[in-house]
Design a protein around this motif. Structure first.
Motif, short mmCIF file in Angstrom:
data_model
loop_
_atom_site.label_atom_id
_atom_site.label_comp_id
_atom_site.label_asym_id
_atom_site.label_seq_id
_atom_site.Cartn_x
_atom_site.Cartn_y
_atom_site.Cartn_z
N ASP A 17 0.82 -1.19 0.25
CA ASP A 17 -0.04 0.37 0.00
C ASP A 17 0.82 1.31 -0.10
OD1 ASP A 17 0.55 0.33 2.62
OD2 ASP A 17 -1.14 -0.18 3.57
N MET A 19 0.81 5.41 1.60
CA MET A 19 0.19 6.66 1.87
C MET A 19 0.45 7.78 1.33
SD MET A 19 -1.50 5.32 4.63
CE MET A 19 -1.86 3.85 3.44
N PHE A 23 -4.37 12.40 -1.92
CA PHE A 23 -5.06 10.98 -1.83
C PHE A 23 -5.91 11.14 -3.15
CE2 PHE A 23 -8.92 8.59 0.17
CZ PHE A 23 -8.46 7.32 -0.16
N GLU A 40 -13.77 2.52 -1.25
CA GLU A 40 -13.02 3.62 -0.07
C GLU A 40 -13.66 3.23 1.22
OE1 GLU A 40 -12.90 8.37 0.71
OE2 GLU A 40 -12.14 7.48 -1.11
N SER A 41 -12.92 3.27 2.68
CA SER A 41 -13.63 3.15 3.68
C SER A 41 -14.14 4.32 4.54
CB SER A 41 -12.51 2.41 4.81
OG SER A 41 -11.56 3.35 4.84
N TYR A 47 -10.10 6.46 5.72
CA TYR A 47 -10.54 6.57 4.50
C TYR A 47 -9.62 5.73 3.53
CZ TYR A 47 -13.57 10.63 6.28
OH TYR A 47 -13.99 10.90 7.14
N TYR A 48 -9.27 4.98 3.98
CA TYR A 48 -8.12 3.93 3.12
C TYR A 48 -9.10 3.30 2.22
CZ TYR A 48 -4.74 0.04 2.80
OH TYR A 48 -3.82 -0.82 2.30
N GLY A 60 -3.58 -1.08 -1.70
CA GLY A 60 -4.19 -0.19 -0.98
C GLY A 60 -3.63 1.16 -1.09
N GLY A 62 -4.10 5.11 0.78
CA GLY A 62 -4.63 5.89 2.12
C GLY A 62 -4.01 7.08 2.17
N GLN A 65 -1.67 10.42 7.22
CA GLN A 65 -2.33 10.75 8.53
C GLN A 65 -1.39 11.70 8.94
OE1 GLN A 65 -5.35 9.99 9.18
NE2 GLN A 65 -5.25 9.07 7.20
#
Length: 264
Positions: A17, A19, A23, A40-41, A47-48, A60, A62, A65
């Motif tokens: 994934d 980061m 995004f 999307e979560s 919100y990954y 993935g 994300g 953060q």
């Protein structure tokens, strides 16, 4: 078309994934390059977004953060049966667990570690999410390798933690081994210094593509860049490129005659 829905055996690179500092831009870039579709979560999981090819998870992305995150990079997660036990082995073998095992809802349990030579990697204990389902085809994971700060120390560490054995395929110009688990080739290991001067230790991610030149053209058109121009290998033509935030990944155009590099 290779599809695997069950949990990957312990020690197998099972997920990757990114980061991303932007995004929306990252999702648009990889949609354009690979045709990924994203699920999307919500806020609970940062919100990954899980990227899929033909409905099967492949990677993935994300949002970063906080303002002080590390430079954008693709992270490799190694499958484990027990994240707590694996983290203990990492520490005992001289690695550093800087994010201890943390349960992610019903999806699984993850942790982050750094090997003694400086390579960051993740641990993933599967729950509902077992890792990549589709692999070795257009837009999906093709290969993972640890480019270590110390070749022999890296090999010793991963053998201790995951039970890896190695087949040396390098020569006097570079050090490199394929990584085996119970007779299956699951990845590779080399040295970061041989990738380029000043390149830090890291795990590298390769994605399979059907048309290397066409994919590179799309990467550049969408704001990425060519890091290493295409080169030929016994496993197909390859190239290193970067995404819109500078994250580096590799492309592997596997020919029908060449043996595809498999994640497990």
């Amino acid at each position: 078309m290779p599809v695997k829905k069950e949990a990957w055996p312990e020690g197998t690179p099972a997920w990757v994934d990114l980061m991303a500092p932007d995004f929306a831009a990252a999702k648009a870039f990889y949609t354009g390059v690979f045709g990924w579709e994203f699920s999307e979560s919500g806020e609970e999981f940062g919100y990954y977004a899980v990227a899929s090819v033909d409905g099967e998870p492949v990677a993935g992305i994300g949002p970063v953060q906080g303002p002080d995150g590390p430079p954008p990079a693709w992270t490799t997660y190694v499958a484990v049966e027990d994240a707590e036990a694996a983290a203990a082995r990492v520490a005992a073998a001289g690695g550093t667990v800087f994010a201890p095992p943390m349960k992610i809802g019903d999806f699984g349990t993850m942790a982050f570690a750094v090997d003694p030579t400086g390579c960051l990697f993740g641990l993933w204990q599967s729950g509902q999410h077992t890792g990549v389902n589709r692999y070795n085809e257009q837009g999906s994971l093709a290969w993972n390798e640890a480019m270590t700060g110390d070749y022999l120390a890296g090999k010793e560490f991963y053998a201790t933690v995951f039970g890896y054995t190695y087949t040396e395929i390098g020569d006097e110009r570079f050090s490199y081994s394929t990584v085996e688990l119970d007779g299956r080739t699951v990845g590779g290991i080399g040295t970061a210094a041989e990738v380029g001067e000043g390149v830090p230790p890291h795990w590298r991610t390769y994605f399979a593509v059907d048309d290397l030149d066409g994919t590179i053209a799309t990467v550049v058109e969408l704001g990425g860049a060519v890091v290493v121009a295409p080169f030929d290998t016994p496993f197909g033509r390859m190239a290193a490129v970067s995404g819109v935030a500078g994250e580096v990944f590799l492309l592997n155009e596997v020919t029908p005659q060449a043996g595809a590099a498999t994640p497990g």
